[in-house]
Design an enzyme around this catalytic site. Structure first.
Site, short mmCIF file in Angstrom:
data_model
loop_
_atom_site.label_atom_id
_atom_site.label_comp_id
_atom_site.label_asym_id
_atom_site.label_seq_id
_atom_site.Cartn_x
_atom_site.Cartn_y
_atom_site.Cartn_z
N GLU A 264 7.35 -19.52 12.08
CA GLU A 264 7.28 -18.21 13.19
C GLU A 264 8.90 -17.64 13.14
O GLU A 264 8.85 -16.63 13.34
CB GLU A 264 6.73 -18.91 14.44
CG GLU A 264 6.52 -17.68 15.36
CD GLU A 264 5.82 -16.56 15.05
OE1 GLU A 264 5.09 -16.57 14.24
OE2 GLU A 264 5.83 -15.71 15.66
N TRP B 134 -2.12 4.86 9.20
CA TRP B 134 -1.18 3.41 8.33
C TRP B 134 -1.95 3.67 7.08
O TRP B 134 -2.98 2.83 6.92
CB TRP B 134 -1.40 2.47 9.00
CG TRP B 134 -0.59 1.12 8.56
CD1 TRP B 134 0.64 1.07 8.84
CD2 TRP B 134 -1.15 0.30 7.80
NE1 TRP B 134 1.25 -0.09 8.23
CE2 TRP B 134 0.18 -0.58 7.67
CE3 TRP B 134 -1.98 0.01 7.29
CZ2 TRP B 134 0.18 -1.88 6.78
CZ3 TRP B 134 -2.28 -1.48 6.38
CH2 TRP B 134 -1.15 -2.21 6.20
N LYS C 41 0.14 -3.39 14.32
CA LYS C 41 -0.47 -4.35 15.29
C LYS C 41 -1.79 -4.23 15.28
O LYS C 41 -2.30 -3.29 14.89
CB LYS C 41 0.02 -3.82 16.51
CG LYS C 41 -0.20 -4.55 17.67
CD LYS C 41 1.04 -5.29 18.15
CE LYS C 41 0.75 -6.52 19.13
NZ LYS C 41 1.69 -7.50 19.03
N HIS D 234 13.21 -31.02 -1.64
CA HIS D 234 12.46 -30.65 -2.83
C HIS D 234 12.51 -29.12 -3.30
O HIS D 234 11.73 -28.61 -3.93
CB HIS D 234 11.05 -30.92 -2.47
CG HIS D 234 11.14 -32.49 -2.00
ND1 HIS D 234 10.87 -33.38 -2.98
CD2 HIS D 234 10.78 -33.07 -0.76
CE1 HIS D 234 10.63 -34.60 -2.28
NE2 HIS D 234 10.64 -34.35 -0.90
N ASN E 84 -10.60 5.26 10.38
CA ASN E 84 -9.65 4.04 10.47
C ASN E 84 -10.50 3.22 9.37
O ASN E 84 -11.90 2.91 9.60
CB ASN E 84 -9.80 3.26 11.42
CG ASN E 84 -8.80 3.94 12.46
OD1 ASN E 84 -8.08 4.89 12.10
ND2 ASN E 84 -8.64 3.50 13.65
N GLY E 85 -10.01 2.45 8.46
CA GLY E 85 -10.55 1.34 7.79
C GLY E 85 -10.45 1.88 6.18
O GLY E 85 -9.56 2.67 5.86
N GLU F 69 10.15 -10.00 9.98
CA GLU F 69 9.27 -8.73 10.44
C GLU F 69 10.27 -7.68 11.15
O GLU F 69 10.12 -6.43 10.71
CB GLU F 69 8.52 -9.17 11.53
CG GLU F 69 7.27 -9.53 11.26
CD GLU F 69 6.33 -10.15 12.32
OE1 GLU F 69 4.90 -9.97 12.34
OE2 GLU F 69 6.89 -10.70 13.30
N ARG G 76 1.04 0.42 17.52
CA ARG G 76 0.22 -0.30 16.40
C ARG G 76 0.94 -0.15 15.12
O ARG G 76 0.39 -0.89 14.17
CB ARG G 76 -1.30 0.38 16.54
CG ARG G 76 -2.08 -0.13 17.79
CD ARG G 76 -3.28 0.90 17.78
NE ARG G 76 -4.20 0.53 16.91
CZ ARG G 76 -5.13 -0.45 17.22
NH1 ARG G 76 -5.34 -0.85 18.52
NH2 ARG G 76 -6.25 -0.91 16.40
N CYS H 167 -4.19 2.09 11.92
CA CYS H 167 -4.23 3.54 12.41
C CYS H 167 -5.08 3.59 13.66
O CYS H 167 -5.66 2.48 14.09
CB CYS H 167 -5.53 4.28 11.35
SG CYS H 167 -5.30 4.19 9.71
N LYS I 206 9.40 -13.94 12.36
CA LYS I 206 9.93 -12.98 13.34
C LYS I 206 11.08 -12.29 12.68
O LYS I 206 11.19 -11.02 12.80
CB LYS I 206 10.44 -13.46 14.56
CG LYS I 206 9.35 -14.08 15.67
CD LYS I 206 8.82 -13.19 16.47
CE LYS I 206 7.49 -12.69 15.62
NZ LYS I 206 6.24 -13.02 15.94
N1 HGA Z 1 -7.92 4.52 4.37
C1 HGA Z 1 -7.37 5.47 5.09
C2 HGA Z 1 -7.27 4.95 6.64
C3 HGA Z 1 -6.43 3.72 6.70
C4 HGA Z 1 -6.57 2.99 7.88
O1 HGA Z 1 -7.35 2.78 8.64
N2 HGA Z 1 -5.28 2.17 8.08
O2 HGA Z 1 -5.34 1.52 9.30
C5 HGA Z 1 -6.25 6.25 4.59
O3 HGA Z 1 -5.47 5.46 3.86
O4 HGA Z 1 -5.96 7.18 4.99
#
Ligand code: HGA
Length: 612
Positions: free
Chosen positions: A485, A74, A607, A508, A98-99, A492, A27, A2, A489
């Site tokens: 790696e 996110w 990111k 194995h 965020n978080g 991803e 990001r 986020c 890549k």
């Molecule tokens: N938990 C919040 C924010 C998510 C977040 O920081 N993502 O990087 C949500 O889900 O909206």
């Protein structure tokens, strides 16, 4: 992850917020939104998908305001829907976050019992309601936030506005990055300074636990209710604004920037074939004492650490362990005296790595155990740099593509410089070996340039992967992590299932997967394992597998039926993993472009992983 952008200004901040969000797009995110204060009203707009969708909606409705907060989300709690997108509003309060609020369910139950109606499934919405509720006891928005934060468990950065405080923006940093951008008669916040470069190059870096009140003309920072001073730092003008230039994608640009990025990284440490005297000089005493190394990292940085383990042990005889941060932080590892703990992270903010570092420091202190800590990262102002005893920067410049390329190869160069340094301090590196490696380091950018010349050949091979669903990458020694790696890549960005294996492990288990539908990528530098690797190639061919070999020009490996070969210029054995990273990056890039994926912002990924 986020992104947060916010601002309080005399001018309208709408465009600044939208531009800031665009700069955070790299990001990775799934939805975006903003809230502006205008005539004591909250004007909010949210959209699923790209910031462009939000920008269109905002401009159609001519939303304006001189104070506002904006967000790219996110999702961690609740699906990526418009209702779950931030900002979240409760009464006159709007919040971006965020978080993760870990105790949100308990708080939600409590708030629902008080009559608050939830309109999203997010953890964030509890913050909006809690602040709204706290404002019943006080007229001060700052005080309300100060009352709420002790109740929140988890990691968070917040931006908060309120219609009746139309000249202030409150922000909080607790475990999730947040900077204040200092303007003239205007101030801003963001989770990443990159977002604010169009409006300022002066920043206040908040510390964990800081709560700040911004007005147009003032910035006040508080810890536990007490005012504290945080210095304003001016950012070097060379921190460039991110643009793709002539390249179609940031990832391709960043692949091509590797020769220069490595050259920069090396130049800070080497003077000819000698280490500069001032290179990590203040760490001499600590390096002299250390008996072993513990590397902590995630994802691509973990692979860099795995390669460094070979180098630490073979080159200078220093025992080295490497562990994924999300495991290390929770398994109560034994903290051993005289260990150098090295955190590797592109951003220096990776949540698991930072938490592992803090946990290690806390336990070392509590038990009176002498350790040293070090960061290898790409961001001089990051939390890890601030919180470790020593740091070594990769001078890669901003890396925007989610899939790491130049950050990885410069991490390898930095790790080799560190090993030379420790080898020299501990007198474990012979003069001849020092010369061999430093010469090879200086030569590395040129070998990468020559390897990039094979781009068209690699593009041709990538067409053979487009229809595939699975792929194996094999290597031995320091090229086992490059196989991991390469597989990372490919998955991803092209979404093809890929696995990396130590070639000796083939029999194995993974050999059972090999049939004529299975492409197998081989990393074949000219080292002492080459003959053994050739035997592994035979094992694959005997089962009908199709080989794609990146082989040293002197390896004797040639094209034949179902064996495609790209010859890589001869390179010093120690530095070969840096060079062999390049063809696997190009292969993944071209496969992804041919499959039509979003190369720079692959689905579900982000990111700078600032949530756990
Ligand atoms: N938990 C919040 C924010 C998510 C977040 O920081 N993502 O990087 C949500 O889900 O909206």
């Amino acid at each position: 992850m986020c992104g947060i952008v916010g601002g309080v200004a005399e001018r309208c901040v709408t465009e600044i917020l939208i531009e800031g969000l665009k700069r955070l797009e790299y990001r990775g995110y799934d939805s975006a939104g903003l809230a502006l204060l205008n005539k004591e009203q909250i004007l909010r707009e949210r959209r699923v998908g790209k910031v462009a969708n939000l920008a269109e909606a905002v401009s159609e409705q001519h939303l304006t305001g001189n104070i506002g907060i904006a967000h790219t989300r996110w999702a961690t709690h609740g699906k990526p829907t418009e209702n779950n997108a931030h900002p979240h509003v409760s009464g006159n309060v709007a919040v971006v976050h965020n978080g993760i609020i870990e105790n949100y369910q308990e708080l939600k139950d409590e708030l629902q019992a008080l009559g608050y109606i939830f309109t999203s499934q997010t953890d964030t919405e509890v913050v909006a309601h809690l602040v709204n509720d706290a404002l019943k006891q006080t007229d001060s928005l700052l005080e309300a936030v100060q009352k709420v934060t002790p109740r929140l468990k988890g990691a968070y950065a917040l931006g908060i506005i309120h219609t009746e405080h139309a000249d202030e923006l409150i922000t909080v940093r607790e475990g999730s990055p947040l900077v204040i951008g200092v303007g003239i008669g205007e101030n801003f916040i963001s989770s990443d300074q990159l977002a604010l470069l169009p409006v300022t190059n002066r920043f206040v870096y908040l510390e964990e636990g800081d709560i700040a009140r911004l007005t147009r003309t003032s910035i006040e920072v508080f810890v536990n209710g007490e005012r504290v001073d945080r210095p304003v730092k001016e950012l070097d003008a060379t921190v460039s604004n991110a643009s793709k230039g002539e390249y179609k994608h940031f990832m391709l640009k960043e692949i091509y920037e590797q020769p220069e990025a490595i050259q920069q990284t090396i130049s800070q440490a080497l003077n000819g074939n000698n280490l500069r005297e001032d290179f990590l000089q203040h760490a001499n005493a600590d390096f002299n004492k250390i008996q072993q190394v513990q590397i902590i990292a995630c994802g691509t940085s973990y692979h860099a650490g795995m390669i460094a383990k070979y180098w630490f042990e073979q080159l200078i005889g220093v025992p080295c362990q490497v562990e994924i941060a999300s495991e290390f932080r929770y398994r109560t590892p034994v903290i051993v005296e005289n260990t150098l703990y090295i955190c590797i992270s592109q951003s220096g903010e990776t949540a698991d790595t930072l938490a592992a570092l803090r946990e290690t420091q806390k336990r070392a202190k509590a038990n009176n155990i002498n350790i040293s800590t070090m960061t290898i990262c790409n961001v001089a102002t990051s939390s890890m740099v601030r919180e470790t005893d020593h740091h070594l920067l990769t001078l890669a410049g901003p890396e925007i593509g989610v899939a790491s390329t130049k950050a990885f190869t410069t991490q390898l160069a930095a790790l080799m410089l560190l090993i030379i340094k420790i080898g020299q301090v501990k007198q474990r590196l012979a003069a001849a070996q020092l010369t061999e490696i430093t010469e090879a380091l200086w030569h590395c950018p040129k070998v990468i340039l020559d390897t990039l010349q094979h781009n068209t050949a690699i593009l041709r091979l990538s067409a053979l992967f487009v229809e595939k669903n699975h792929c194996l990458f094999l290597g031995r020694g320091t090229h086992f992590p490059i196989a991991l790696e390469g597989a990372l890549k490919l998955k991803e960005i092209s979404y093809i299932h890929a696995e990396g294996y130590a070639a000796g492990e083939l029999k194995h288990g993974p050999l059972a997967l090999v049939d004529n539908e299975m492409p197998v990528v081989i990393l074949a530098p000219n080292d002492e394992m080459l003959d053994k690797l050739k035997s592994n190639m035979e094992e694959v061919q005997a089962r009908g597998g199709e080989l794609f070999v990146f082989a040293d020009e002197n390896s004797g490996i040639q094209e034949k039926d179902r064996q495609h070969v790209v010859h890589i210029p001869a390179v010093n054995e120690w530095l070969a993993p840096i060079v062999y990273s390049v063809p696997v990056q190009l292969l993944s890039y071209h496969v992804a472009v041919l499959r039509g994926t979003d190369v720079d912002q692959p689905r579900n990924l982000a990111k700078s992983v600032t949530v756990e």
